[in-house]
Design an enzyme around this catalytic site. Structure first.
Site, PDB file in Angstrom:
ATOM      1  N   GLU A  90       0.835  -1.204   0.000  1.00 22.98           N
ATOM      2  CA  GLU A  90       0.000   0.000   0.000  1.00 22.98           C
ATOM      3  C   GLU A  90       0.870   1.254   0.000  1.00 22.98           C
ATOM      4  OE1 GLU A  90      -1.704   1.567   3.637  1.00 22.98           O
ATOM      5  OE2 GLU A  90      -1.251  -0.311   4.641  1.00 22.98           O
ATOM      6  N   CYS A 122      -2.828  -3.417   4.819  1.00 15.53           N
ATOM      7  CA  CYS A 122      -1.895  -4.480   5.216  1.00 15.53           C
ATOM      8  C   CYS A 122      -2.292  -5.851   4.677  1.00 15.53           C
ATOM      9  CB  CYS A 122      -1.816  -4.536   6.736  1.00 15.53           C
ATOM     10  SG  CYS A 122      -1.419  -2.953   7.487  1.00 15.53           S
ATOM     11  N   THR A 165       3.873   3.951  15.721  1.00 15.26           N
ATOM     12  CA  THR A 165       3.407   2.659  15.192  1.00 15.26           C
ATOM     13  C   THR A 165       3.810   2.468  13.728  1.00 15.26           C
ATOM     14  OG1 THR A 165       1.237   3.544  14.593  1.00 15.26           O
ATOM     15  CG2 THR A 165       1.449   2.590  16.790  1.00 15.26           C
ATOM     16  N   SER A 217     -10.443   1.472  14.174  1.00 20.24           N
ATOM     17  CA  SER A 217      -9.430   0.571  13.637  1.00 20.24           C
ATOM     18  C   SER A 217      -9.211  -0.626  14.575  1.00 20.24           C
ATOM     19  CB  SER A 217      -8.125   1.346  13.432  1.00 20.24           C
ATOM     20  OG  SER A 217      -7.151   0.519  12.856  1.00 20.24           O
ATOM     21  N   HIS A 255      -1.654 -10.426  12.015  1.00 20.85           N
ATOM     22  CA  HIS A 255      -1.162  -9.118  11.593  1.00 20.85           C
ATOM     23  C   HIS A 255      -0.868  -8.266  12.821  1.00 20.85           C
ATOM     24  CE1 HIS A 255      -0.428  -5.365   9.773  1.00 20.85           C
ATOM     25  NE2 HIS A 255      -1.460  -4.816  10.364  1.00 20.85           N
ATOM     26  N   LYS A 264      -4.460  -9.253  21.893  1.00 21.66           N
ATOM     27  CA  LYS A 264      -5.924  -9.112  21.968  1.00 21.66           C
ATOM     28  C   LYS A 264      -6.619  -9.900  20.861  1.00 21.66           C
ATOM     29  CE  LYS A 264      -5.904  -4.580  24.214  1.00 21.66           C
ATOM     30  NZ  LYS A 264      -6.156  -3.147  24.060  1.00 21.66           N
ATOM     31  N   ASN A 320       5.479  -1.807  12.761  1.00 23.08           N
ATOM     32  CA  ASN A 320       4.460  -2.207  11.783  1.00 23.08           C
ATOM     33  C   ASN A 320       5.001  -2.010  10.371  1.00 23.08           C
ATOM     34  OD1 ASN A 320       2.187  -2.889  10.422  1.00 23.08           O
ATOM     35  ND2 ASN A 320       0.901  -1.255  11.237  1.00 23.08           N
ATOM     36  N   SER A 356      -6.895  -2.671   7.018  1.00 22.68           N
ATOM     37  CA  SER A 356      -7.985  -1.720   7.249  1.00 22.68           C
ATOM     38  C   SER A 356      -8.710  -1.409   5.950  1.00 22.68           C
ATOM     39  CB  SER A 356      -7.418  -0.428   7.836  1.00 22.68           C
ATOM     40  OG  SER A 356      -6.938  -0.649   9.137  1.00 22.68           O
TER      41      SER A 356
END
Lengths: 465, 465
Positions: A90, A122, A165, A217, A255, A264, A320, A356
């Protein structure tokens, strides 16, 4: 005009790997101090240690060329044996010309290489991999040619809380039958939705930086993990009559925008298993509730420690990388002894790809004890070691480099990257392709940095284009 | 975790078709006069009659939504039967979020639809089709789900000689086994090269317009036609032991920037056959020599009249739609009686896809006399008729609309398209999705124009997003 399909191919997947990340990095603790945020916000809160970054002499074409060139070279792959090459990214520098075209210089007289660029945040890298696997299944028999997938991004954010990030990296895979890491792609289970959680509009504001709705997000990532994993369980039961849970897998990769998010995500996927065993209890936990999420994380603690946490080293120390973030975990797994089986048994692995916008998929793979696995392990171990060979920059220097990237994009042409000035000492690893010049028509010219010279990058030559 | 592949599928290809083009068009003879160029420069020199265009209330998302919605509706396709959807386009409005995500709203609760966006100039649509065909071959057996491919672009050029080579359109295909138009994709033969003939750099200059090296672009197209067709002949001999020439095909479709270019491309492909028969005569003709090209065109005259010229109606009257330009010729073929066989025999067709940058491929297909062919013929005939239902604008009005698009891109947000003002009377066909609003974060909101109201497009509603 047709041919009958040949016999089904076995174990189509990844059989060679190359990984590039920038030599420059900044410490997350330094960034905390520089940004005036509480100590531990990035390091404990997000689970990030360091962040890689590129100066204005690296772009999506240069890092993709570096990793593709190294794949061909290090694995002695003849360009004539390749029939497909796609790039998932991207990091757009052109709305029409694909990054793939800029890699064709590396393949000599073989111009019969299908595939172009694949785009959705991503997720594009995972889709490029799935396309390549399909291509090999359908087309390999006719000419016995393999596929290459290039998965690359440079992730940068505007000054503010999201800047920590970022990251940058590029991975190249060789895809063929009888591979060391087959992907069992018919089980791929997607969750695709029209969401404005993160995007990069082409508008009056020329920028590399995305627009981010932070809370949307995070919620979208968790919704995607839950939904695509639930669909995966249903699909496995339907297609293969298997009742699958996460316990089945030796390693699980997700990811990684930052590693706490991965924890999480795994917790939510694990809770699908738990909740299913509890017969869909009405008093279920809610992934968007803080206390409930803490319970989910606790429930998945053993799983996390066994299958995911050990393989996040690149993610913690580079940040990232967008499309490569998921697949860097596969390299960390291959670098560990966990991928080795004494009984020559296969290891089971699972991928959760998220981009996203949004696009996501869960798909399984296996690690087979082949000769090519040894070569891929060697590459992976070397990449881990290379993390320690990087050059550390202060938070101030890093901030100046991002300003330099902003200036480059806004410049009139012709122009050269500021970081080419030897006095600036923006470093590159040897054998790295870099941007040398942009002419009056915005055509970009690249060179290869062969060796580390004494003063910056004066040792480049013109062979790279 | 794996499944054995099922039996090979037969005749995977296109089994439903939908085509959208804008209601607005300008006459090429008017553009000649307006531009002060010699009469016949566009109409005879380029072989173009009319050119379609979109106002600032249409973008790549709106036209892709329109054509996908109509495909589902007109062919009564249940959203649950779709497992893959990819979009081939170079009309980028976002560097991260794919157009595909904006189509997910049309599929209700089915979010398990793989695929994102595919990009390389005019070639991206052909690659999306090839990916979809591979996807069906590999994944159909497991769940019996089909694929959709959306191929769409809005082509605009800055004021000057290239402006008359614009256009706009969107095509959607349903891909499944036992189709009316199978694509025999293992013969796909590419020519891929790092070329700066046409590109759209993301730079300080925010623009929809490409940068074009005109003579390099024309030479690259011919080189691609020659090389990919030569490779195709070699591959057909190698894989299927067939000595193939263009005479084998009932219809031959080539990417059309303008129809005179198609004639030259066919001439070059034909000359590969001729030259081969002459045992590679040393006194061969050169495609870049004006007199030699005239000879090549003459040599291919009968072939041109039989296989290609009759199917360029959409291209002559809408212009260069970028990715759909190649496939609009398939629709024109299906609208003609030439695709019908009295003996129920298959018709053989050939595609040459070209995208600057450059990426190209030659691949064959067939037309089978199935029930679904009748439905596709009906769609194609209706599309031909719709050409006459368009609204003609003067060259001055067209020029003002392009200025309007330029202003839209440069505007501060939030904003609305200027063309939504009823007094401007920029028209839309019924059942067309259009851009209604861009909010302060550049999020775009769409609506459906249900019917033609008396004053412009006042009859929209909010169901489209």
């Amino acid at each position: 005009m047709r041919v009958q399909n040949a016999n089904p191919l076995e174990d189509v997947g990844i059989d060679a790997i190359e990984f590039y990340f920038p030599r420059n990095y900044v410490d997350q603790a330094d960034l905390e101090q520089f940004g005036g945020v509480s100590s531990g916000k990035h390091t404990i809160g997000l689970g990030q240690q360091e962040m890689g970054f590129c100066a204005d002499n690296e772009d999506i074409v240069s890092i993709s060329r570096t990793v593709t060139r190294n794949l061909l070279k290090n694995y002695k792959i003849s360009p004539d044996t390749i029939g497909f090459l796609a790039v998932g990214t991207e990091t757009l520098i052109d709305k029409s010309k694909s990054v793939k075209t800029a890699l064709m210089d590396l393949f000599g007289s073989n111009t019969d290489i299908e595939g172009v660029d694949i785009k959705n945040a991503c997720y594009g890298g995972a889709q490029a991999l799935l396309h390549a696997i399909d291509w090999v299944h359908v087309n390999y028999a006719a000419e016995k040619r393999s596929a290459i997938v290039v998965i690359a991004d440079i992730a940068v954010y505007e000054a503010g809380p999201a800047r920590c990030t970022g990251g940058a990296g590029a991975i190249a895979f060789l895809i063929r039958p009888n591979s060391a890491v087959p992907i069992d792609r018919v089980f791929a289970s997607c969750h695709m939705k029209n969401t404005w959680d993160f995007y990069k509009p082409i508008s009056s504001n020329v920028s590399e930086y995305p627009r981010v709705d932070g809370s949307l997000s995070l919620a979208s990532y968790l919704e995607a993990a839950r939904t695509s994993y639930t669909t995966f369980k249903t699909k496995a039961a339907k297609i293969a009559d298997v009742e699958v849970t996460l316990n089945f897998f030796d390693a699980i990769f997700l990811h990684s925008p930052f590693t706490k998010m991965v924890q999480k995500g795994l917790a939510v996927m694990n809770y699908v298993d738990v909740n299913n065993n509890l017969k869909n209890s009405k008093n279920g936990l809610n992934e968007n509730d803080r206390a409930d999420m803490a319970k989910m994380v606790e429930l998945s603690n053993n799983l996390w420690k066994r299958t995911t946490d050990p393989y996040l080293t690149f993610n913690r120390r580079i940040g990232n990388m967008y499309t490569p973030s998921l697949f860097a975990q596969l390299l960390a797994f291959l670098a560990s002894d966990d991928c080795i089986s004494e009984n020559n048994e296969e290891k089971n692995i699972l991928f959760f790809a998220y981009g996203s916008g949004l696009a996501s998929a869960v798909f399984p793979g296996r690690v087979r004890q082949t000769e090519s696995l040894s070569a891929m392990r060697k590459t992976s171990i070397q990449a881990l070691q290379r993390l320690d060979e990087r050059k550390k920059y202060s938070a101030e220097e890093f901030t100046e480099v991002l300003s330099m990237r902003e200036r480059f994009l806004a410049k009139d042409v012709p122009t050269e990257p500021e970081s080419l000035s030897p006095s600036l000492e923006i470093s590159l690893f040897p054998e790295t392709c870099y941007l040398e010049h942009m002419d009056s028509s915005y055509r970009r010219k690249y060179a290869i940095f062969e060796e580390v010279a004494q003063n910056g990058i004066s040792n480049g030559n013109g062979n790279g284009h």
